[in-house]
Design a protein around this motif. Structure first.
Motif, mmCIF file in Angstrom:
data_model
loop_
_atom_site.group_PDB
_atom_site.id
_atom_site.type_symbol
_atom_site.label_atom_id
_atom_site.label_comp_id
_atom_site.label_asym_id
_atom_site.label_seq_id
_atom_site.Cartn_x
_atom_site.Cartn_y
_atom_site.Cartn_z
ATOM 1 N N PHE A 39 93.224 68.306 32.342
ATOM 2 C CA PHE A 39 91.856 67.821 32.115
ATOM 3 C C PHE A 39 90.874 68.568 32.995
ATOM 4 C CE2 PHE A 39 93.369 63.303 30.814
ATOM 5 C CZ PHE A 39 93.792 63.819 29.600
ATOM 6 N N ILE A 40 91.247 68.766 34.270
ATOM 7 C CA ILE A 40 90.330 69.457 35.183
ATOM 8 C C ILE A 40 90.043 70.853 34.657
ATOM 9 C CG2 ILE A 40 90.093 70.424 37.488
ATOM 10 C CD1 ILE A 40 91.754 68.067 38.529
ATOM 11 N N ILE A 41 91.126 71.569 34.305
ATOM 12 C CA ILE A 41 90.933 72.957 33.875
ATOM 13 C C ILE A 41 90.128 73.009 32.576
ATOM 14 C CG2 ILE A 41 92.133 75.034 33.078
ATOM 15 C CD1 ILE A 41 94.434 74.222 34.963
ATOM 16 N N VAL A 42 90.576 72.271 31.569
ATOM 17 C CA VAL A 42 89.928 72.346 30.258
ATOM 18 C C VAL A 42 88.476 71.884 30.328
ATOM 19 C CG1 VAL A 42 89.940 71.392 27.922
ATOM 20 C CG2 VAL A 42 92.082 72.114 28.986
ATOM 21 N N PRO A 87 79.297 75.930 44.256
ATOM 22 C CA PRO A 87 79.263 74.633 44.957
ATOM 23 C C PRO A 87 79.466 73.464 43.993
ATOM 24 C CG PRO A 87 77.428 76.016 45.649
ATOM 25 C CD PRO A 87 78.081 76.720 44.508
ATOM 26 N N GLN A 88 78.800 73.506 42.836
ATOM 27 C CA GLN A 88 78.969 72.433 41.854
ATOM 28 C C GLN A 88 80.409 72.358 41.358
ATOM 29 O OE1 GLN A 88 75.809 73.933 41.530
ATOM 30 N NE2 GLN A 88 74.403 72.234 41.132
ATOM 31 N N ILE A 89 80.973 73.533 41.085
ATOM 32 C CA ILE A 89 82.348 73.548 40.571
ATOM 33 C C ILE A 89 83.289 72.941 41.603
ATOM 34 C CG2 ILE A 89 84.250 75.038 39.841
ATOM 35 C CD1 ILE A 89 82.134 77.017 38.801
ATOM 36 N N ILE A 90 83.141 73.389 42.843
ATOM 37 C CA ILE A 90 84.026 72.863 43.887
ATOM 38 C C ILE A 90 83.857 71.360 44.022
ATOM 39 C CG2 ILE A 90 84.427 72.834 46.378
ATOM 40 C CD1 ILE A 90 84.035 75.799 46.393
ATOM 41 N N THR A 91 82.623 70.903 44.000
ATOM 42 C CA THR A 91 82.389 69.470 44.117
ATOM 43 C C THR A 91 83.080 68.711 42.994
ATOM 44 O OG1 THR A 91 80.235 70.032 44.981
ATOM 45 C CG2 THR A 91 80.602 67.745 44.416
ATOM 46 N N LEU A 92 82.847 69.144 41.767
ATOM 47 C CA LEU A 92 83.424 68.422 40.633
ATOM 48 C C LEU A 92 84.949 68.461 40.671
ATOM 49 C CD1 LEU A 92 81.043 69.323 37.674
ATOM 50 C CD2 LEU A 92 81.332 67.115 38.775
ATOM 51 N N LEU A 145 86.947 68.969 43.316
ATOM 52 C CA LEU A 145 87.482 68.175 44.429
ATOM 53 C C LEU A 145 87.440 66.684 44.097
ATOM 54 C CD1 LEU A 145 86.295 69.631 47.854
ATOM 55 C CD2 LEU A 145 88.593 69.494 46.915
ATOM 56 N N MET A 146 86.353 66.280 43.458
ATOM 57 C CA MET A 146 86.255 64.865 43.129
ATOM 58 C C MET A 146 87.309 64.491 42.091
ATOM 59 S SD MET A 146 82.285 63.767 43.427
ATOM 60 C CE MET A 146 81.503 64.968 42.398
ATOM 61 N N ALA A 147 87.591 65.401 41.179
ATOM 62 C CA ALA A 147 88.626 65.118 40.182
ATOM 63 C C ALA A 147 89.996 65.065 40.832
ATOM 64 C CB ALA A 147 88.597 66.179 39.080
ATOM 65 N N PHE A 179 94.002 60.790 48.279
ATOM 66 C CA PHE A 179 93.373 61.085 49.562
ATOM 67 C C PHE A 179 94.026 62.297 50.226
ATOM 68 C CE2 PHE A 179 93.252 60.206 54.193
ATOM 69 C CZ PHE A 179 91.890 60.312 54.364
ATOM 70 N N THR A 180 95.363 62.272 50.251
ATOM 71 C CA THR A 180 96.083 63.369 50.881
ATOM 72 C C THR A 180 95.749 64.694 50.194
ATOM 73 O OG1 THR A 180 97.837 61.751 51.083
ATOM 74 C CG2 THR A 180 98.355 63.992 51.752
ATOM 75 N N LEU A 181 95.810 64.677 48.868
ATOM 76 C CA LEU A 181 95.551 65.913 48.137
ATOM 77 C C LEU A 181 94.134 66.427 48.386
ATOM 78 C CD1 LEU A 181 97.348 65.213 44.756
ATOM 79 C CD2 LEU A 181 97.946 66.897 46.489
ATOM 80 N N VAL A 182 93.182 65.516 48.432
ATOM 81 C CA VAL A 182 91.804 65.955 48.656
ATOM 82 C C VAL A 182 91.647 66.539 50.042
ATOM 83 C CG1 VAL A 182 89.467 65.134 49.012
ATOM 84 C CG2 VAL A 182 90.715 64.451 47.000
ATOM 85 N N MET A 183 92.274 65.900 51.040
ATOM 86 C CA MET A 183 92.167 66.430 52.400
ATOM 87 C C MET A 183 92.733 67.844 52.456
ATOM 88 S SD MET A 183 90.539 64.161 53.832
ATOM 89 C CE MET A 183 90.465 64.478 55.587
ATOM 90 N N ILE A 184 93.876 68.043 51.783
ATOM 91 C CA ILE A 184 94.479 69.379 51.788
ATOM 92 C C ILE A 184 93.554 70.377 51.091
ATOM 93 C CG2 ILE A 184 96.409 70.760 50.934
ATOM 94 C CD1 ILE A 184 98.130 68.205 51.208
ATOM 95 N N SER A 185 93.084 69.999 49.879
ATOM 96 C CA SER A 185 92.230 70.943 49.142
ATOM 97 C C SER A 185 90.968 71.263 49.917
ATOM 98 C CB SER A 185 91.823 70.388 47.772
ATOM 99 O OG SER A 185 92.734 69.471 47.303
ATOM 100 N N ASN A 186 90.408 70.229 50.536
ATOM 101 C CA ASN A 186 89.178 70.451 51.283
ATOM 102 C C ASN A 186 89.420 71.398 52.453
ATOM 103 O OD1 ASN A 186 86.331 69.715 51.576
ATOM 104 N ND2 ASN A 186 87.002 68.925 53.563
#
Lengths: 306, 540, 297
Positions: free
Chosen positions: A85-88, A219-224, A226-228, A286-293
């Motif tokens: 979903f994120i990619i498409v 910046p927008q792409i990263i935000t969207l 990361l939130m996903a 949470f863990t995944l977001v911390m790592i990606s961030n």
């Protein structure tokens, strides 16, 4: 980077903090106070003892999530679908945003902008009726076409093969307008001087897109994204429950954590178990977001979320 | 504590009791239907004397036995959560009328909290854990174990003396309303058993050269008669398919293999059952029995022969609206005395039923009804109120049919009917949910039924056979994790098999059972067997 | 404006692609409408079609019979949507602006404070207890406004990112040199420059308030306080419950006159109809917001 915080330096920011206060208070009430309720996931809840007085029960409430051989299937499905979903959705959203922004005819541009957001207005239940109108084995439009062409009809709700594509398509159909509008706003915010300069330099359309538009949208792409990622262990319940019409034969490709939790707890649930499922999804997300961030921060501190 | 004080007021009670015996002829309910309802407490004055151990027994001016309850000076408002079929627009008026029923004699009113099928789970799962003030709420059997464990439900045993009418009504079936030692639910007054039957289009049936009598005596639950019955049905469906190729022969949401409270006593959840109409005391897994496999294969045969709808594997619309559309011949349903009247009106077609089973009396339907919330602010008053409205035809008519004169009128047969030839869409309050209301049988039955329909229920509820598990209710709390896991397995595998759409039936059944055992089915069966043995020993 | 040959081909190409996309987006909704005006029995017997053999308006008649309730709910929904969206825009921009300033002391903490709420939630029950027991919002208009919808971390972050990337630092510096206060900057520079994203967020949050039915499900149980979505969702669920559980009734025919499939479609259509009507007007602001940001093209 660290500036020494003197009172004089700090004082000038006070108006900014005051501006933030109403929102911070609302977030505290709406989001942080109820978080205390997470303890329920580790308790054998009894209403008479209250949320904090109930007896601890360790990880008992989490058992039902992993006690089944389906645990692997549902976790795999949840993860893979979210990645897809994120990619498409991001790719389609960016592509649509770019070409819609390029349309010169004002009327058509409005039409396109309006139409891509229309499916977003429908609830999943309604979308499931529409999908059923196409896929119904007895009455569906697709099978009607197949029949008229003399081909065998397809048992859509018994055959789990095509479902990953169906779900990804439906999700993109419903959700792509949302992302596209954000990117359209982003593109609108890009300084037109960049493009003028590029045109003077003889850059073609494609070069303008890759050299100007995309970098400006980072910046927008990263935000969207990361939130996903934060919600990668959650799934849209309606999409996975209503659209496949709750058909058991499709579970190998449609079962996700949320639908499993719903089906298992439909009777005899208890709030301990449902909040355990929520905690599990949150912790992983949470863990995944911390790592990606952290990764983003490594590459470009500028664009990291926090 | 309070109860003891109440008992101490025995003397006062006896005085009021004596007063009432003078005016005993008036039964509090003025409806003719109520007088027919002999299972109910319409003759409550006598009922109360045997009612409970508590010697105290009081009766109101209109003759309602209120047991040991003393009317309080302080008014109380009972919060009553119940199911509504659709939103009505003069709800306040109905609430006020319902309050008036009990206000005069008990000084207790009522506040309705209406929910619908679509919202009841969400609402209960927020209101109950939050401890929001609530007295009685509609509750289905499957949830009661968890609710009891979480402290949401009150044990009604402590309030027996306040509910003489209920004690009489529940009688020796009380075991089916209990979890362990706790009496958790007052069952709604509806059928306790049912036939499994095919609902068929009579006109098509006759057009194909049959009459309904040709199918008398089918009993698919009897191993010796199964094949004969199956052949008869197959022949019928084949004939219909041949003569009416434009029709779908079979559709619906119920199937032979889902009737776990008809062919077997499913002991509340169907995971571990008493087979052969409950004529055994050994708990077994129905889903790996020969009977269940036969049912599945019969459905598969029909599906593959093209009799069943292509969408039958996922269909969610029950057979009645499907029959109404006019393109379908038959579907499975549960039948009771007034089924034909009911289905005629629901399907608007010439409908008849082919019965496929005996009727078995089991405790299954006694788990659904009303529970008393632990958040009740005055449990004594709440119990006295329920005891009172249980025998009130007026109250039960109000919540089911709305205001007399506006939403319904009494016809010459003494049944309720729409005013001025209207229908369900011309009145703004109309539920027809009597089966999940406290006591439909003291109220009016709807037009189209036999006027003595509630009497028919009394005979019907005795059943052709009585399950050996009748009176026993298993406590699922020790095995709740396994039940949760088995629920998940069911939702994945069962429909494909019982609806006959699986291609390799033996393999599918094998896979289904393996998954069930993986999910802990054997633990559930063992637990059930142990509890049943203990119960048999105590009650055998 | 004169277009080059390549530019012309490009315009034709993207317009063809976008027209196909538009059809994909719109046709299913047209199908929804066609089903809602198809005769119920035709729908069940002949299947779904863009060109039904027989039309029927029973579904709309059913809704018309409930018009008193439906119209009242529209009124309430409009009030909720307008108040809610206004509050959302004010609150969101007020916090997004300070967060977009790189030199704000404690900025990482506040960013995290906002972002964290996207990942963890205490679940429904604790929130329910708080809103009902402490704030007593049950069956009031606040039930639709306060829980969850007013401010979302998602929107805050989007707006913050937009402010960060689209408003040049030089503008701020110039304003500071002129002695403008932070609030003046917010009012005179940030809001006008941020119009594209504010319009976008306003649209989304407006839709959020308009389409929300979960708050109503949890916090409202009196029908005079239903918004359109709550009402229509309940209708859909009630009809489905009637269709799925007719057993046990004593035969008053509540089902006989209820079309099921077409009525679901009709209800869905009625729910989005006002948005379809208002949308072109919103679109004007939306497009002007974009035009303001993009002078090109």
């Amino acid at each position: 980077m660290k500036q020494k915080l003197t009172w004089a330096h700090f004082k000038q920011f006070i108006p900014l903090y005051i501006m933030m206060v109403p929102s911070l208070v609302y977030i505290f009430i709406n989001n942080y106070i109820p978080m205390a309720g997470i303890v329920v996931a580790f308790k054998k809840y009894n209403v008479n003892d209250g949320m904090f007085g109930s007896a601890w029960c360790g990880l008992d409430n989490f058992q039902f999530l992993f006690g089944t051989s389906d645990a692997f299937v549902m976790i795999r499905n949840t993860l893979l679908y979210n990645v897809a979903f994120i990619i498409v959705n991001q790719c389609l959203g960016i592509a649509l945003a770019i070409i819609i922004s390029d349309v010169i005819n004002k009327g058509l541009k409005k039409l396109y902008q309006s139409s891509i957001l229309l499916p977003f207005l429908l609830s999943m239940v309604v979308v499931s009726y529409i999908v059923f109108a196409f896929l119904s084995q007895e009455n569906g439009m697709i099978n009607a076409v197949l029949k008229s062409m003399g081909k065998d009809i397809v048992y859509w709700y018994q055959d789990n093969g095509p479902w990953p594509f169906i779900l990804i398509f439906v999700n993109a159909w419903k959700g792509v307008g949302y992302g596209a509008l954000i990117y359209i706003a982003g593109i609108a915010g890009i300084d037109p001087a960049f493009y003028e300069a590029a045109e003077l330099d003889g850059a073609n359309k494609w070069q303008q897109i890759t050299k100007i538009t995309l970098p400006c949208l980072v910046p927008q792409i990263i935000t969207l994204v990361l939130m996903a990622i934060g919600r990668i262990f959650a799934s849209d319940f309606g999409l996975f429950y209503q659209i496949p019409q709750n058909s058991g034969a499709l579970f190998p490709t449609t079962q996700t954590i949320d639908t499993y939790v719903y089906r298992a707890l439909i009777q005899a649930g208890g709030i301990g178990r449902s909040s355990a499922a929520g905690v599990f999804q949150s912790v992983v997300g949470f863990t995944l977001v911390m790592i990606s961030n952290a990764v983003v921060r490594k590459i470009s501190a500028e664009n990291a979320m926090f | 504590m309070k109860k003891k004080i109440l008992c101490g007021m025995l003397a006062a009670m006896m005085v009021s009791g004596a007063l009432v015996s003078c005016g005993g002829g008036d039964t509090g309910s003025s409806t003719p239907a109520a007088d027919n309802g002999s299972t109910t407490a319409s003759d409550s004055a006598e009922g109360g004397e045997e009612g409970g151990e508590a010697a105290a027994s009081g009766t109101t001016a209109s003759g309602v036995n209120i047991g040991s309850y003393t009317v309080s000076e302080d008014p109380y408002t009972v919060k009553f959560l119940y199911l509504l079929a659709q939103e009505g627009d003069h709800f306040d008026e109905i609430e006020a009328a319902a309050s008036a029923v009990t206000m005069e004699e008990l000084n207790i009113g009522v506040e309705f909290i209406p929910v619908t099928y679509g919202t009841i789970d969400t609402n209960l799962n927020t209101m109950l854990p939050a401890g929001e003030p609530l007295d009685w709420f509609t509750c289905f059997a499957g949830n009661q174990g968890t609710y009891l464990d979480s402290g949401y439900i009150v044990d009604l045993n402590d309030y027996q003396s306040l509910m003489p009418n209920i004690m009489e009504y529940v009688g020796d079936g009380i075991g089916n309303c209990m979890i362990g030692e706790d009496w958790v639910v007052i069952p709604s007054n509806y059928e306790r058993t049912a036939w499994t039957c095919y609902l068929v289009r009579n006109d098509i049936l006759e057009d194909c050269g049959y009459t309904i009598e040709d199918f008398d005596g089918i009993d698919l639950g009897d191993p010796d008669k199964f094949q004969e019955g199956a052949d008869k049905l197959t022949e019928l469906f084949a004939t219909v398919a041949e003569k009416h190729p434009e029709m779908v022969v079979l559709n619906g949401t119920m199937f032979l293999g889902t009737q776990s409270s008809c062919y077997v006593d499913g002991l509340s959840d169907g995971f571990g059952v008493l087979e052969n109409y409950g004529q055994t005391t050994t708990v077994t897994n129905w889903y790996e029995s020969e009977q269940w496999a036969n049912f599945a294969k019969l459905n598969q045969q029909w599906f593959q022969a093209g009799y069943a709808s292509q969408d039958i594997g996922t269909n969610v619309d029950s057979i009645e609206p499907i029959l109404k559309a006019g393109n379908t011949f038959a579907g499975l349903c549960n039948a009771k005395p007034n089924t034909i009247a009911e289905k005629l009106s629901q399907c608007a077609q010439d409908i008849n039923v082919i019965k496929l089973s005996k009727t078995m009396l089991s405790g299954g339907n006694m788990g659904n009804g009303f529970c008393l919330s632990s958040a009740s602010e005055n449990k004594e008053a709440a119990c006295a109120w329920y005891n009172y409205i249980f025998q009130s035809g007026e109250f039960n008519d109000l919540i089911n049919w709305g205001i007399e004169g506006t939403d319904w009128v009494e016809n010459e047969e003494g049944l309720a009917d729409f005013p001025d030839g209207g229908d369900a869409t011309t009145v703004s309050y109309h539920n027809d949910y009597g089966w999940i209301y406290p006591n439909q049988m003291v109220g009016h039955a709807w037009a189209g039924n036999d006027p003595d329909v509630w009497d028919q229920y009394v005979d019907f509820n005795k059943g052709d056979v009585v399950s050996q598990g009748y009176g026993f209710r298993y406590d699922n709390r020790p095995v709740i994790n396994e039940v949760v896991a088995c629920n998940a397995v069911n939702s994945q595998y069962q429909a494909q098999i019982v609806r006959g759409v699986a291609t390799d039936m033996d393999a599918a059944i094998q896979e289904y059972n393996n998954a069930l055992y993986d999910a802990g089915l054997q633990t559930i069966i063992d637990e059930k067997q142990n509890q049943l043995n203990a119960w048999l020993e105590a009650n055998g | 404006m004169v277009l080059s040959k390549g530019e012309k081909a490009y315009q034709v190409g993207i317009n063809i692609v976008l027209i196909i996309v538009t059809l994909v987006m719109i046709l299913p909704i047209v199908l929804l409408f066609m089903c809602s005006i198809t005769d119920e029995n035709t729908l069940i017997n002949n299947g779904y079609s863009f060109f039904p053999e027989k039309f029927g308006l029973t579904a709309y008649q059913y809704i018309w019979q409930n018009r008193g309730t439906v119209l009242r709910s529209y009124g309430l929904t409009i009030v909720v949507t307008v108040i809610g969206t206004a509050c959302t825009l004010i609150l969101t921009s007020l916090i997004a602006y300070p967060l977009s300033l790189r030199n704000l002391p404690g900025r990482p903490f506040f960013n995290f404070y906002v972002f964290f709420t996207m990942l963890f939630s205490g679940g429904l029950v604790p929130a329910y207890i708080m809103w009902t027991n402490t704030f007593h919002i049950k069956n009031t208009i606040f039930a639709y406004l306060l829980p969850n919808l007013l401010l979302s971390a998602y929107n805050i972050i989007l707006v913050r990112t937009f402010f960060m990337t689209s408003i040049p630092d030089a503008l701020y510096e110039a304003a500071r040199i002129d002695g403008a206060s932070y609030f003046t900057i917010y009012w005179k520079i940030v809001l006008p420059m941020g119009k594209p994203i504010m319009v976008t967020i306003g649209l989304f949050s407006g839709l959020g308030f308009w389409n929300d039915w979960t708050n109503g499900l949890y916090y409202v149980n009196r029908s005079e306080m239903f918004t359109t979505q709550v009402l229509l969702n309940r209708m859909i669920q009630d009809i489905q419950a009637l269709a799925n559980n007719p057993g046990g009734g004593s035969g008053s025919g509540a089902l006989v006159n209820l079309p099921t499939v077409s009525i679901r479609m009709a209800i869905a259509f009625v729910a989005i109809l006002p948005i379809l009507v208002v949308y072109p007007f919103l679109q004007k602001y939306f497009a002007s917001g974009i035009a303001l940001g993009a002078v090109k093209g």
